[in-house]
Design a protein around this motif. Structure first.
Motif, PDB file in Angstrom:
ATOM      1  N   SER A  14      34.117  39.247  41.644  1.00  0.00           N
ATOM      2  CA  SER A  14      34.629  37.879  41.618  1.00  0.00           C
ATOM      3  C   SER A  14      35.553  37.617  42.797  1.00  0.00           C
ATOM      4  O   SER A  14      35.497  36.558  43.427  1.00  0.00           O
ATOM      5  CB  SER A  14      35.394  37.612  40.323  1.00  0.00           C
ATOM      6  OG  SER A  14      34.544  37.550  39.233  1.00  0.00           O
ATOM      7  N   PHE A  38      41.191  37.408  37.430  1.00  0.00           N
ATOM      8  CA  PHE A  38      39.741  37.559  37.369  1.00  0.00           C
ATOM      9  C   PHE A  38      39.321  38.546  36.287  1.00  0.00           C
ATOM     10  O   PHE A  38      38.280  38.358  35.651  1.00  0.00           O
ATOM     11  CB  PHE A  38      39.173  37.970  38.725  1.00  0.00           C
ATOM     12  CG  PHE A  38      39.009  36.825  39.674  1.00  0.00           C
ATOM     13  CD1 PHE A  38      38.328  35.687  39.301  1.00  0.00           C
ATOM     14  CD2 PHE A  38      39.527  36.884  40.949  1.00  0.00           C
ATOM     15  CE1 PHE A  38      38.164  34.619  40.170  1.00  0.00           C
ATOM     16  CE2 PHE A  38      39.383  35.832  41.831  1.00  0.00           C
ATOM     17  CZ  PHE A  38      38.702  34.698  41.436  1.00  0.00           C
ATOM     18  N   LEU A  41      39.525  36.449  33.073  1.00  0.00           N
ATOM     19  CA  LEU A  41      38.452  35.458  32.978  1.00  0.00           C
ATOM     20  C   LEU A  41      37.086  36.103  32.793  1.00  0.00           C
ATOM     21  O   LEU A  41      36.282  35.662  31.961  1.00  0.00           O
ATOM     22  CB  LEU A  41      38.450  34.574  34.229  1.00  0.00           C
ATOM     23  CG  LEU A  41      39.634  33.634  34.383  1.00  0.00           C
ATOM     24  CD1 LEU A  41      39.601  32.972  35.749  1.00  0.00           C
ATOM     25  CD2 LEU A  41      39.633  32.596  33.282  1.00  0.00           C
ATOM     26  N   ASP A  42      36.801  37.139  33.580  1.00  0.00           N
ATOM     27  CA  ASP A  42      35.497  37.800  33.485  1.00  0.00           C
ATOM     28  C   ASP A  42      35.286  38.446  32.120  1.00  0.00           C
ATOM     29  O   ASP A  42      34.237  38.279  31.500  1.00  0.00           O
ATOM     30  CB  ASP A  42      35.348  38.865  34.576  1.00  0.00           C
ATOM     31  CG  ASP A  42      35.187  38.278  35.950  1.00  0.00           C
ATOM     32  OD1 ASP A  42      34.818  37.092  36.060  1.00  0.00           O
ATOM     33  OD2 ASP A  42      35.448  39.000  36.941  1.00  0.00           O
ATOM     34  N   LEU A  45      34.815  35.790  29.368  1.00  0.00           N
ATOM     35  CA  LEU A  45      33.500  35.170  29.461  1.00  0.00           C
ATOM     36  C   LEU A  45      32.396  36.125  29.007  1.00  0.00           C
ATOM     37  O   LEU A  45      31.490  35.726  28.262  1.00  0.00           O
ATOM     38  CB  LEU A  45      33.240  34.694  30.892  1.00  0.00           C
ATOM     39  CG  LEU A  45      31.933  33.950  31.126  1.00  0.00           C
ATOM     40  CD1 LEU A  45      31.896  32.660  30.311  1.00  0.00           C
ATOM     41  CD2 LEU A  45      31.764  33.639  32.592  1.00  0.00           C
ATOM     42  N   ALA A  81      28.597  37.010  35.224  1.00  0.00           N
ATOM     43  CA  ALA A  81      29.841  36.267  34.971  1.00  0.00           C
ATOM     44  C   ALA A  81      30.778  36.348  36.168  1.00  0.00           C
ATOM     45  O   ALA A  81      31.446  35.364  36.514  1.00  0.00           O
ATOM     46  CB  ALA A  81      30.535  36.812  33.727  1.00  0.00           C
ATOM     47  N   VAL A  85      32.252  33.104  37.944  1.00  0.00           N
ATOM     48  CA  VAL A  85      33.700  32.861  37.924  1.00  0.00           C
ATOM     49  C   VAL A  85      34.265  32.812  39.343  1.00  0.00           C
ATOM     50  O   VAL A  85      35.094  31.952  39.659  1.00  0.00           O
ATOM     51  CB  VAL A  85      34.420  33.932  37.067  1.00  0.00           C
ATOM     52  CG1 VAL A  85      35.918  33.880  37.269  1.00  0.00           C
ATOM     53  CG2 VAL A  85      34.085  33.740  35.602  1.00  0.00           C
TER      54      VAL A  85
END
Length: 114
Positions: A14, A38, A41-42, A45, A81, A85
């Motif tokens: 990412s 990151f 978020l990763d 998700l 993902a 992202v």
């Protein structure tokens, strides 16, 4: 070793996409904070997508992260993902500008009096 790759490589991917699209470099503490963002978020998700695809898919078999099927599935979804992202963060970062202003209470009182 597979668990290390599954957990830490999607966030690095990412960041790579983000830096390629933004064309800027960050150093030190900012780089660590961006990496942590990151990872959050990763992972969120990926776990959400895995829960939607296969609701009975375990995230840890018997409390152990050494299940090869779960790790490889997490890695495959994690790569997709991570690319998504990183792209979204770079695009939103170019379009949005956030500016913070601080106003003192005395200035607010003067405006109310006028």
């Amino acid at each position: 070793m597979l668990q290390f790759v599954c957990l830490f490589c999607p966030a690095c991917l990412s960041m790579l996409v983000y830096f390629k699209l933004r064309g800027e470099e960050k150093r030190g503490w900012n780089l660590l904070a961006l990496y942590g963002s990151f990872v959050l978020l990763d992972t969120t998700l990926v776990l959400g997508v895995l829960r939607q695809i296969k609701s009975d898919a375990p995230t840890a078999v018997g409390g152990s992260l050494s299940d090869p099927y779960t790790s490889l599935l997490f890695l495959a979804v994690g790569i997709a993902a991570a690319l998504l992202v990183g792209y979204i963060a770079a695009v939103l970062g170019k379009w949005l500008q956030i500016r913070l202003e601080e106003r003192s209470p005395q200035a607010e009182q003067k405006e109310e009096q006028e």
